[in-house]
Design a protein around this motif. Structure first.
Motif, PDB file in Angstrom:
ATOM      1  N   LEU A  19       2.598  -9.936  -1.847  1.00  0.00           N
ATOM      2  CA  LEU A  19       1.704  -9.164  -2.508  1.00  0.00           C
ATOM      3  C   LEU A  19       0.781  -8.805  -1.450  1.00  0.00           C
ATOM      4  O   LEU A  19      -0.329  -7.321  -1.126  1.00  0.00           O
ATOM      5  CB  LEU A  19       1.069  -9.473  -3.428  1.00  0.00           C
ATOM      6  CG  LEU A  19       0.670  -8.682  -4.482  1.00  0.00           C
ATOM      7  CD1 LEU A  19       0.679  -7.358  -5.320  1.00  0.00           C
ATOM      8  CD2 LEU A  19      -0.331  -9.471  -5.371  1.00  0.00           C
ATOM      9  N   GLU A  20       0.047  -9.665  -0.908  1.00  0.00           N
ATOM     10  CA  GLU A  20      -1.003 -10.311   0.007  1.00  0.00           C
ATOM     11  C   GLU A  20      -0.984  -9.108   1.089  1.00  0.00           C
ATOM     12  O   GLU A  20      -1.575  -8.540   1.694  1.00  0.00           O
ATOM     13  CB  GLU A  20      -1.777 -11.649   0.415  1.00  0.00           C
ATOM     14  CG  GLU A  20      -2.920 -11.308   1.259  1.00  0.00           C
ATOM     15  CD  GLU A  20      -3.771 -12.842   1.524  1.00  0.00           C
ATOM     16  OE1 GLU A  20      -3.755 -13.334   2.583  1.00  0.00           O
ATOM     17  OE2 GLU A  20      -3.071 -13.887   0.502  1.00  0.00           O
ATOM     18  N   GLN A  21      -0.174  -9.650   1.728  1.00  0.00           N
ATOM     19  CA  GLN A  21       1.009  -7.812   2.854  1.00  0.00           C
ATOM     20  C   GLN A  21       0.455  -6.766   2.551  1.00  0.00           C
ATOM     21  O   GLN A  21       0.465  -6.491   3.665  1.00  0.00           O
ATOM     22  CB  GLN A  21       1.897  -8.820   3.576  1.00  0.00           C
ATOM     23  CG  GLN A  21       1.726  -8.717   4.729  1.00  0.00           C
ATOM     24  CD  GLN A  21       3.902  -8.900   5.174  1.00  0.00           C
ATOM     25  OE1 GLN A  21       4.485  -8.916   4.900  1.00  0.00           O
ATOM     26  NE2 GLN A  21       3.744  -9.416   6.327  1.00  0.00           N
ATOM     27  N   GLU A  22       1.693  -6.658   1.237  1.00  0.00           N
ATOM     28  CA  GLU A  22       1.073  -5.466   1.011  1.00  0.00           C
ATOM     29  C   GLU A  22       0.098  -4.846   0.829  1.00  0.00           C
ATOM     30  O   GLU A  22      -0.457  -3.571   0.962  1.00  0.00           O
ATOM     31  CB  GLU A  22       1.667  -5.255   0.000  1.00  0.00           C
ATOM     32  CG  GLU A  22       3.731  -5.284   0.095  1.00  0.00           C
ATOM     33  CD  GLU A  22       4.497  -5.466  -1.529  1.00  0.00           C
ATOM     34  OE1 GLU A  22       3.917  -5.190  -2.289  1.00  0.00           O
ATOM     35  OE2 GLU A  22       5.420  -5.701  -0.966  1.00  0.00           O
ATOM     36  N   THR A  23      -0.876  -5.388   0.098  1.00  0.00           N
ATOM     37  CA  THR A  23      -2.550  -5.000   0.146  1.00  0.00           C
ATOM     38  C   THR A  23      -3.342  -4.765   0.985  1.00  0.00           C
ATOM     39  O   THR A  23      -3.479  -3.710   1.553  1.00  0.00           O
ATOM     40  CB  THR A  23      -2.703  -6.116  -0.790  1.00  0.00           C
ATOM     41  OG1 THR A  23      -2.555  -6.335  -2.076  1.00  0.00           O
ATOM     42  CG2 THR A  23      -4.047  -5.245  -1.224  1.00  0.00           C
ATOM     43  N   GLU A  24      -3.182  -5.800   2.325  1.00  0.00           N
ATOM     44  CA  GLU A  24      -3.414  -5.369   3.306  1.00  0.00           C
ATOM     45  C   GLU A  24      -3.101  -4.328   4.100  1.00  0.00           C
ATOM     46  O   GLU A  24      -3.589  -3.212   4.941  1.00  0.00           O
ATOM     47  CB  GLU A  24      -3.287  -6.833   4.354  1.00  0.00           C
ATOM     48  CG  GLU A  24      -4.341  -8.036   4.135  1.00  0.00           C
ATOM     49  CD  GLU A  24      -5.419  -7.473   4.417  1.00  0.00           C
ATOM     50  OE1 GLU A  24      -6.404  -7.070   5.122  1.00  0.00           O
ATOM     51  OE2 GLU A  24      -6.371  -8.371   3.586  1.00  0.00           O
TER      52      GLU A  24
END
Length: 103
Positions: free
Chosen positions: A44-49
């Motif tokens: 999720l963090e990677q997609e958000t970034e």
């Protein structure tokens, strides 16, 4: 009576074994859920970034387009002012001179 006590002891031993096995499975399940949660959070963090970077890039493009438009408009205004000055500079000088000597 000893037979009953032996059976109760066997049942108690089996129950203890079952409880220990259940606790081990519970710990294994908790660890698996922790790993899944961590993996989900990382994804999720990677997609958000990625999304934030996409938005940032889009905003930068729009900002650069606006700046270019404003520079072009400013250049047009400056050209018009210079042309106006070239055409009327004698008149402006005379008006300024007349205003200065009137006072």
């Amino acid at each position: 009576m000893d037979v009953v006590i032996d059976k109760i002891s066997e049942i108690e031993s089996a129950a203890t074994s079952i409880m220990e096995h259940a606790n081990e499975q519970k710990k294994a399940f908790a660890n698996e859920m922790d790993e899944r949660t961590a993996a989900f959070d990382a994804q999720l963090e990677q997609e958000t970034e990625k999304e934030i970077e996409k938005l940032r890039a889009g905003m930068e493009i729009k900002m650069n387009q606006r700046l270019k438009k404003q520079r072009d408009e400013l250049q047009e205004i400056l050209k018009a002012m210079e042309k106006n000055f070239e055409v009327h500079h004698t008149q402006y000088a005379e008006e300024l001179f007349n205003n200065m000597i009137k006072e």
